[in-house]
Write an enzyme that holds these catalytic residues in place. Structure first.
Site, PDB file in Angstrom:
ATOM      1  N   TYR A 125      44.638  33.735  32.786  1.00  0.00           N
ATOM      2  CA  TYR A 125      45.108  32.577  32.807  1.00  0.00           C
ATOM      3  C   TYR A 125      45.263  31.142  31.697  1.00  0.00           C
ATOM      4  O   TYR A 125      45.959  30.742  31.713  1.00  0.00           O
ATOM      5  CB  TYR A 125      44.359  31.702  34.292  1.00  0.00           C
ATOM      6  CG  TYR A 125      44.762  32.026  35.348  1.00  0.00           C
ATOM      7  CD1 TYR A 125      44.752  33.487  36.048  1.00  0.00           C
ATOM      8  CD2 TYR A 125      45.305  31.845  35.785  1.00  0.00           C
ATOM      9  CE1 TYR A 125      44.579  34.397  37.174  1.00  0.00           C
ATOM     10  CE2 TYR A 125      45.740  32.525  37.488  1.00  0.00           C
ATOM     11  CZ  TYR A 125      45.755  33.731  37.632  1.00  0.00           C
ATOM     12  OH  TYR A 125      46.660  34.041  38.985  1.00  0.00           O
ATOM     13  N   LYS A 176      37.256  46.201  36.188  1.00  0.00           N
ATOM     14  CA  LYS A 176      38.344  47.788  36.153  1.00  0.00           C
ATOM     15  C   LYS A 176      36.782  47.793  34.460  1.00  0.00           C
ATOM     16  O   LYS A 176      37.992  47.724  33.367  1.00  0.00           O
ATOM     17  CB  LYS A 176      39.560  46.721  35.689  1.00  0.00           C
ATOM     18  CG  LYS A 176      40.458  47.956  35.559  1.00  0.00           C
ATOM     19  CD  LYS A 176      40.806  48.886  36.440  1.00  0.00           C
ATOM     20  CE  LYS A 176      41.192  50.753  36.325  1.00  0.00           C
ATOM     21  NZ  LYS A 176      41.115  51.604  37.512  1.00  0.00           N
ATOM     22  N   ASP A 209      40.988  48.214  41.920  1.00  0.00           N
ATOM     23  CA  ASP A 209      41.490  49.428  42.116  1.00  0.00           C
ATOM     24  C   ASP A 209      40.201  50.079  44.062  1.00  0.00           C
ATOM     25  O   ASP A 209      40.898  49.708  45.158  1.00  0.00           O
ATOM     26  CB  ASP A 209      42.197  50.256  42.433  1.00  0.00           C
ATOM     27  CG  ASP A 209      41.102  51.171  40.891  1.00  0.00           C
ATOM     28  OD1 ASP A 209      39.550  50.655  40.602  1.00  0.00           O
ATOM     29  OD2 ASP A 209      41.382  52.211  40.665  1.00  0.00           O
ATOM     30  N   ASP A 233      42.620  36.198  41.932  1.00  0.00           N
ATOM     31  CA  ASP A 233      43.358  35.597  42.742  1.00  0.00           C
ATOM     32  C   ASP A 233      44.425  36.937  43.371  1.00  0.00           C
ATOM     33  O   ASP A 233      44.097  36.429  44.723  1.00  0.00           O
ATOM     34  CB  ASP A 233      44.256  35.545  41.133  1.00  0.00           C
ATOM     35  CG  ASP A 233      46.093  35.547  41.902  1.00  0.00           C
ATOM     36  OD1 ASP A 233      45.864  34.471  42.570  1.00  0.00           O
ATOM     37  OD2 ASP A 233      46.875  35.765  41.794  1.00  0.00           O
ATOM     38  N   ASP A 237      44.475  36.989  48.654  1.00  0.00           N
ATOM     39  CA  ASP A 237      45.432  37.428  48.983  1.00  0.00           C
ATOM     40  C   ASP A 237      44.875  38.659  49.650  1.00  0.00           C
ATOM     41  O   ASP A 237      45.505  37.878  51.449  1.00  0.00           O
ATOM     42  CB  ASP A 237      46.299  37.436  48.216  1.00  0.00           C
ATOM     43  CG  ASP A 237      47.306  35.994  48.002  1.00  0.00           C
ATOM     44  OD1 ASP A 237      46.689  35.060  48.332  1.00  0.00           O
ATOM     45  OD2 ASP A 237      48.266  36.430  47.624  1.00  0.00           O
TER      46      ASP A 237
HETATM   47  C1  IPM Z   1      46.017  31.227  43.513  1.00  0.00           C
HETATM   48  C2  IPM Z   1      47.507  30.305  43.142  1.00  0.00           C
HETATM   49  C3  IPM Z   1      47.535  30.164  41.932  1.00  0.00           C
HETATM   50  C4  IPM Z   1      47.084  30.740  40.763  1.00  0.00           C
HETATM   51  C5  IPM Z   1      48.953  29.841  41.339  1.00  0.00           C
HETATM   52  C6  IPM Z   1      49.737  29.092  42.808  1.00  0.00           C
HETATM   53  C7  IPM Z   1      49.397  29.410  39.748  1.00  0.00           C
HETATM   54  O1  IPM Z   1      47.901  32.056  43.608  1.00  0.00           O
HETATM   55  O2  IPM Z   1      45.547  29.443  43.311  1.00  0.00           O
HETATM   56  O3  IPM Z   1      45.299  31.953  43.812  1.00  0.00           O
HETATM   57  O4  IPM Z   1      47.425  32.223  40.390  1.00  0.00           O
HETATM   58  O5  IPM Z   1      45.922  30.359  40.468  1.00  0.00           O
HETATM   59 MN    MN Z   2      46.391  33.829  44.020  1.00  0.00          MN
END
Ligand code: IPM
Ligand code: MN
Length: 338
Positions: A125, A176, A209, A233, A237
């Site tokens: 990042y 990893k 993974d 990140d 999700d």
């Molecule tokens: C998150 C989002 C952000 C990230 C994006 C919007 C830059 O996906 O907060 O998880 O990648 O950190």
């Molecule tokens: Mn994210």
């Protein structure tokens, strides 16, 4: 005590869900002095401001920042993400991204409860790299991952401190190390060194993974997970998807050293396709506000909000077709006991 909170509703569904989060915080009896900041893709399109140094300095004076979501399809990807969200994470040194997950994976029967601690100021990042001979057949693009001993160590130490305050007292590092041998080795050695300071905290290691399989098939194995910025990140999700959906996933961008305000935002994005229709589930934003209250020393109120959300979810609130964004906020607010 009144807490001074900067509100960045942002784009898309951001302002709608933030309004509901504030409604529920007030129902929990916590006094907030709020100041709205008009930032995000829409603001950028209007006058070019993404996040000026003056605005950043103004934000530094608050106790916390509550953010809805930023990003609009009218602005190319990366402009608002880098210029606003990531700029706040870096400039305010929000080095911990804490994302708790409670739920039952699809097809599963047993509920899980774990928290991901994502390093939030380093890794890929940082934006290290560049491009050469752009647009030609000889184009070169590099994108490095920056890992500092200090950054990795403070993140891992935070994870161990958190784990030692929890019942199961366990930390899993996810990386990893079999491929990213330079960064992985730094993470591994730092993990072992910090672990030695916490003899009552159990440890494990998973490659990222493999962790994806366990998130779906055996999430119960986890208590605290610590991982790098990009793995965190992606994994969070997936964490949302196996814990009732991204509409419930909360997050805290923390500066545990408290040299400035921390920032609280739902894990989901601005969802421009459903913006302005009152279709968004505000529970992720409400739970993010509960994390903010924990950090502001109002953990009892945070706990009451989590209980109200759990009650509402058990009653079917937030399921598709169960009600508008405003109605969901009202349902949760009505369940908050004071
Ligand atoms: C998150 C989002 C952000 C990230 C994006 C919007 C830059 O996906 O907060 O998880 O990648 O950190
Ligand atoms: Mn994210």
């Amino acid at each position: 005590m009144t807490h001074r909170i900067a509100i960045i509703g942002g784009d898309g569904i951001g302002p709608e869900v933030t309004t509901e989060a504030l409604k529920v915080v007030r129902a929990a009896g916590v006094a907030l002095d709020t100041t709205e900041f008009d930032l995000g893709g829409q603001r950028y399109l209007r006058d070019g401001e993404i996040l000026s140094d003056a605005t950043l300095d103004a934000l530094r004076g608050f106790d916390a920042i509550l953010l809805g979501a930023v990003g609009t399809p009218d602005v190319p990807p990366g402009v608002i993400e880098r210029g606003l969200l990531l700029k706040m994470r870096f400039a305010l040194d929000l080095y911990i991204n804490q994302r708790p997950f409670v739920g039952t994976a699809p097809g599963g029967t047993k509920p899980h409860e774990f928290v991901v601690i994502r390093e939030n100021t380093e890794g890929p990042y940082v934006g290290e790299g560049g491009v050469l001979r752009k647009g030609t057949a000889h184009e070169v693009a590099t994108q490095g991952s920056v890992n500092t001993r200090m950054g990795v160590e403070r993140c891992i130490r935070y994870a161990f401190e958190l784990a030692s305050s929890r019942e199961r007292k366990h930390v899993t590092m996810v990386h990893k190390t079999n491929v990213l041998t330079f960064a992985g080795d730094l993470w591994q050695r730092t993990f072992e060194m910090v672990a030695a300071e916490f003899p009552d905290v159990g440890t494990a290691y998973n490659h990222v993974d493999a962790a994806c399989i366990y998130f779906v098939q055996d999430p119960h194995r986890y208590d605290v997970i610590v991982t790098d910025n990009l793995f965190g990140d992606i994994l969070t999700d997936l964490g949302g998807a196996v814990s009732g959906g991204i509409g419930l996933a909360s997050s805290a961008n923390l500066n545990p050293a408290r040299t400035g305000p921390s920032m609280f935002e739902p894990t989901h994005g601005s969802a421009p396709d459903i913006a302005g229709k009152s279709l968004a589930n505000p529970i992720a934003a409400i739970l993010s506000a509960a994390l903010m209250l924990d950090f502001l020393g109002e953990a009892a109120a945070g706990e009451r909000i989590r209980a109200a959300c759990a009650d509402a979810i058990a009653a079917g609130v937030g399921e598709p077709g169960s009600g508008s964004t405003t109605q969901i906020g009202d349902e949760v607010a009505a369940r908050v006991t004071c």
